[in-house]
Scaffold this motif. Structure first.
Motif, mmCIF file in Angstrom:
data_model
loop_
_atom_site.group_PDB
_atom_site.id
_atom_site.type_symbol
_atom_site.label_atom_id
_atom_site.label_comp_id
_atom_site.label_asym_id
_atom_site.label_seq_id
_atom_site.Cartn_x
_atom_site.Cartn_y
_atom_site.Cartn_z
ATOM 1 N N GLN A 211 97.752 18.161 69.396
ATOM 2 C CA GLN A 211 96.906 19.173 70.024
ATOM 3 C C GLN A 211 95.498 18.636 70.247
ATOM 4 O O GLN A 211 94.879 18.910 71.281
ATOM 5 C CB GLN A 211 96.859 20.441 69.168
ATOM 6 C CG GLN A 211 96.149 21.605 69.857
ATOM 7 C CD GLN A 211 96.377 22.929 69.142
ATOM 8 O OE1 GLN A 211 97.398 23.125 68.504
ATOM 9 N NE2 GLN A 211 95.412 23.830 69.258
ATOM 10 N N LEU A 212 95.000 17.862 69.303
ATOM 11 C CA LEU A 212 93.680 17.257 69.470
ATOM 12 C C LEU A 212 93.680 16.259 70.623
ATOM 13 O O LEU A 212 92.720 16.190 71.401
ATOM 14 C CB LEU A 212 93.255 16.562 68.173
ATOM 15 C CG LEU A 212 92.944 17.483 66.980
ATOM 16 C CD1 LEU A 212 92.722 16.648 65.721
ATOM 17 C CD2 LEU A 212 91.715 18.335 67.269
ATOM 18 N N LEU A 213 94.762 15.486 70.743
ATOM 19 C CA LEU A 213 94.872 14.526 71.830
ATOM 20 C C LEU A 213 94.859 15.232 73.177
ATOM 21 O O LEU A 213 94.130 14.843 74.104
ATOM 22 C CB LEU A 213 96.157 13.707 71.670
ATOM 23 C CG LEU A 213 96.475 12.718 72.793
ATOM 24 C CD1 LEU A 213 95.398 11.644 72.887
ATOM 25 C CD2 LEU A 213 97.849 12.082 72.557
ATOM 26 N N ASN A 214 95.656 16.281 73.312
ATOM 27 C CA ASN A 214 95.716 17.033 74.564
ATOM 28 C C ASN A 214 94.367 17.672 74.902
ATOM 29 O O ASN A 214 93.922 17.659 76.054
ATOM 30 C CB ASN A 214 96.797 18.108 74.482
ATOM 31 C CG ASN A 214 98.178 17.559 74.753
ATOM 32 O OD1 ASN A 214 98.365 16.711 75.621
ATOM 33 N ND2 ASN A 214 99.164 18.030 74.012
ATOM 34 N N ALA A 215 93.718 18.231 73.893
ATOM 35 C CA ALA A 215 92.449 18.922 74.131
ATOM 36 C C ALA A 215 91.349 17.950 74.528
ATOM 37 O O ALA A 215 90.516 18.261 75.384
ATOM 38 C CB ALA A 215 92.038 19.697 72.883
ATOM 39 N N SER A 216 91.351 16.771 73.947
ATOM 40 C CA SER A 216 90.255 15.830 74.191
ATOM 41 C C SER A 216 90.169 15.419 75.655
ATOM 42 O O SER A 216 89.076 15.205 76.189
ATOM 43 C CB SER A 216 90.421 14.590 73.312
ATOM 44 O OG SER A 216 91.606 13.872 73.646
ATOM 45 N N VAL B 1 85.207 25.124 77.656
ATOM 46 C CA VAL B 1 85.456 26.158 76.644
ATOM 47 C C VAL B 1 86.865 26.037 76.080
ATOM 48 O O VAL B 1 87.075 26.114 74.855
ATOM 49 C CB VAL B 1 85.235 27.556 77.247
ATOM 50 C CG1 VAL B 1 85.688 28.637 76.268
ATOM 51 C CG2 VAL B 1 83.769 27.760 77.622
ATOM 52 N N THR B 2 87.861 25.823 76.958
ATOM 53 C CA THR B 2 89.261 25.782 76.516
ATOM 54 C C THR B 2 89.521 24.707 75.473
ATOM 55 O O THR B 2 90.092 25.000 74.405
ATOM 56 C CB THR B 2 90.194 25.598 77.724
ATOM 57 O OG1 THR B 2 90.043 26.712 78.612
ATOM 58 C CG2 THR B 2 91.640 25.512 77.273
ATOM 59 N N PRO B 3 89.148 23.429 75.716
ATOM 60 C CA PRO B 3 89.426 22.432 74.683
ATOM 61 C C PRO B 3 88.640 22.658 73.401
ATOM 62 O O PRO B 3 89.118 22.306 72.312
ATOM 63 C CB PRO B 3 89.019 21.105 75.347
ATOM 64 C CG PRO B 3 88.069 21.494 76.417
ATOM 65 C CD PRO B 3 88.554 22.815 76.910
ATOM 66 N N THR B 4 87.456 23.255 73.515
ATOM 67 C CA THR B 4 86.681 23.550 72.306
ATOM 68 C C THR B 4 87.443 24.541 71.429
ATOM 69 O O THR B 4 87.544 24.356 70.200
ATOM 70 C CB THR B 4 85.304 24.112 72.680
ATOM 71 O OG1 THR B 4 84.603 23.157 73.481
ATOM 72 C CG2 THR B 4 84.494 24.417 71.432
ATOM 73 N N VAL B 5 88.003 25.572 72.047
ATOM 74 C CA VAL B 5 88.806 26.549 71.304
ATOM 75 C C VAL B 5 90.047 25.876 70.718
ATOM 76 O O VAL B 5 90.414 26.108 69.553
ATOM 77 C CB VAL B 5 89.191 27.726 72.212
ATOM 78 C CG1 VAL B 5 90.178 28.661 71.485
ATOM 79 C CG2 VAL B 5 87.958 28.499 72.653
ATOM 80 N N LEU B 6 90.706 25.032 71.507
ATOM 81 C CA LEU B 6 91.915 24.349 71.032
ATOM 82 C C LEU B 6 91.609 23.445 69.840
ATOM 83 O O LEU B 6 92.387 23.387 68.879
ATOM 84 C CB LEU B 6 92.526 23.527 72.167
ATOM 85 C CG LEU B 6 93.145 24.308 73.317
ATOM 86 C CD1 LEU B 6 93.575 23.367 74.433
ATOM 87 C CD2 LEU B 6 94.334 25.136 72.838
ATOM 88 N N ILE B 7 90.482 22.752 69.875
ATOM 89 C CA ILE B 7 90.115 21.864 68.772
ATOM 90 C C ILE B 7 89.809 22.666 67.511
ATOM 91 O O ILE B 7 90.221 22.303 66.405
ATOM 92 C CB ILE B 7 88.915 20.991 69.183
ATOM 93 C CG1 ILE B 7 89.359 19.954 70.215
ATOM 94 C CG2 ILE B 7 88.292 20.304 67.969
ATOM 95 C CD1 ILE B 7 88.229 19.180 70.841
ATOM 96 N N GLY C 28 94.382 5.313 79.383
ATOM 97 C CA GLY C 28 94.766 5.508 77.986
ATOM 98 C C GLY C 28 95.573 6.775 77.790
ATOM 99 O O GLY C 28 96.562 6.789 77.038
ATOM 100 N N TYR C 29 95.187 7.849 78.478
ATOM 101 C CA TYR C 29 95.931 9.095 78.359
ATOM 102 C C TYR C 29 97.306 8.980 79.013
ATOM 103 O O TYR C 29 98.272 9.613 78.561
ATOM 104 C CB TYR C 29 95.139 10.250 78.967
ATOM 105 C CG TYR C 29 94.050 10.746 78.050
ATOM 106 C CD1 TYR C 29 94.323 11.635 77.022
ATOM 107 C CD2 TYR C 29 92.733 10.295 78.187
ATOM 108 C CE1 TYR C 29 93.336 12.078 76.165
ATOM 109 C CE2 TYR C 29 91.728 10.734 77.328
ATOM 110 C CZ TYR C 29 92.044 11.622 76.319
ATOM 111 O OH TYR C 29 91.058 12.055 75.459
ATOM 112 N N ALA C 30 97.417 8.187 80.064
ATOM 113 C CA ALA C 30 98.732 7.938 80.663
ATOM 114 C C ALA C 30 99.638 7.241 79.653
ATOM 115 O O ALA C 30 100.798 7.639 79.454
ATOM 116 C CB ALA C 30 98.581 7.086 81.922
#
Length: 215
Positions: A57-62, A42-48, A100-102
């Motif tokens: 912000q999209l990178l962090n949420a994904s 739910v959290t990343p969906t709201v952030l996106i 990749g995220y690192a």
């Protein structure tokens, strides 16, 4: 990842580590996995939806979906007594994606401590792949300890420090985290390989709470 969500990631990793060590029953752990998994979807969906195209912000949420889907997968699998190969091979995907995220945290977000933390997570999810996907039951104790420790070191403690304003996203913090991880996880390997199996460990051929069979 926001500090509140990170705090509860720490909680679920700690509980899952205790489950692998035979201290928490599988179905009891399943409930927290479902709660935290739902939160991490739910959290990343709201952030996106509210990001307005902001790439950071999209990178962090994904990345949050990787964890949310893992915990939901684990929780449903424990309750349904499903085979673990699906979540095991999904963990391999997460382990590779975490690299990749690192890199993104080191080079794009300029956050070296979380770059190291993503490397921690890559290592942990690779252990999940070996344990659950390849069914190498002999690393269960080692994986349990690594999971429980990472719950505190990569999630609960950083989350609390961020919430209280004491977190420092510096190279020194990253170096301390890296040294701690290498030393502790390397030392755990021979200790857990030599240690006796827990008293309530499944005997050969006996089904475990996660639907796996001991070798």
């Amino acid at each position: 990842m926001g500090p509140i969500g990170l705090l509860y990631v720490g909680a679920v990793l700690f509980i899952n580590g205790l489950m692998l060590l035979g201290k928490v029953e599988g179905r009891a752990a399943a409930l927290l996995n479902l709660f935290v998994g739902a939160l991490q979807v739910v959290t990343p969906t709201v952030l996106i939806l509210t990001a307005a195209g902001n790439p950071q912000q999209l990178l962090n949420a994904s990345g949050l979906y990787l964890f949310g889907f893992t915990y939901l997968y684990v929780g449903i699998g424990l309750l349904g007594n499903f085979d673990t190969t699906g979540v095991g091979y999904f963990s391999l995907f997460v382990s590779i994606a975490a690299l990749g995220y690192a890199y993104a945290n080191f080079q794009v977000l300029r956050d070296p401590p979380f770059g190291v933390i993503w490397l921690y997570w890559s290592f942990l999810w690779f252990l999940f792949f070996v344990l659950l996907g390849l069914k190498r039951e002999r690393i269960t104790t080692y994986t349990g300890w690594v999971t429980a420790i990472q719950g505190w070191v990569t999630a609960a403690i950083p989350a609390f420090l961020i919430l209280t304003g004491y977190w420092r996203a510096t190279a020194v913090t990253a170096i301390v985290l890296a040294v701690f991880g290498v030393v502790v996880f390397a030392a755990l390997w021979p200790m857990t390989r030599r240690g006796p199996a827990p008293a309530d460990a499944p005997r050969p051929g006996e089904e475990t709470v996660s639907g796996r069979y001991d070798e």
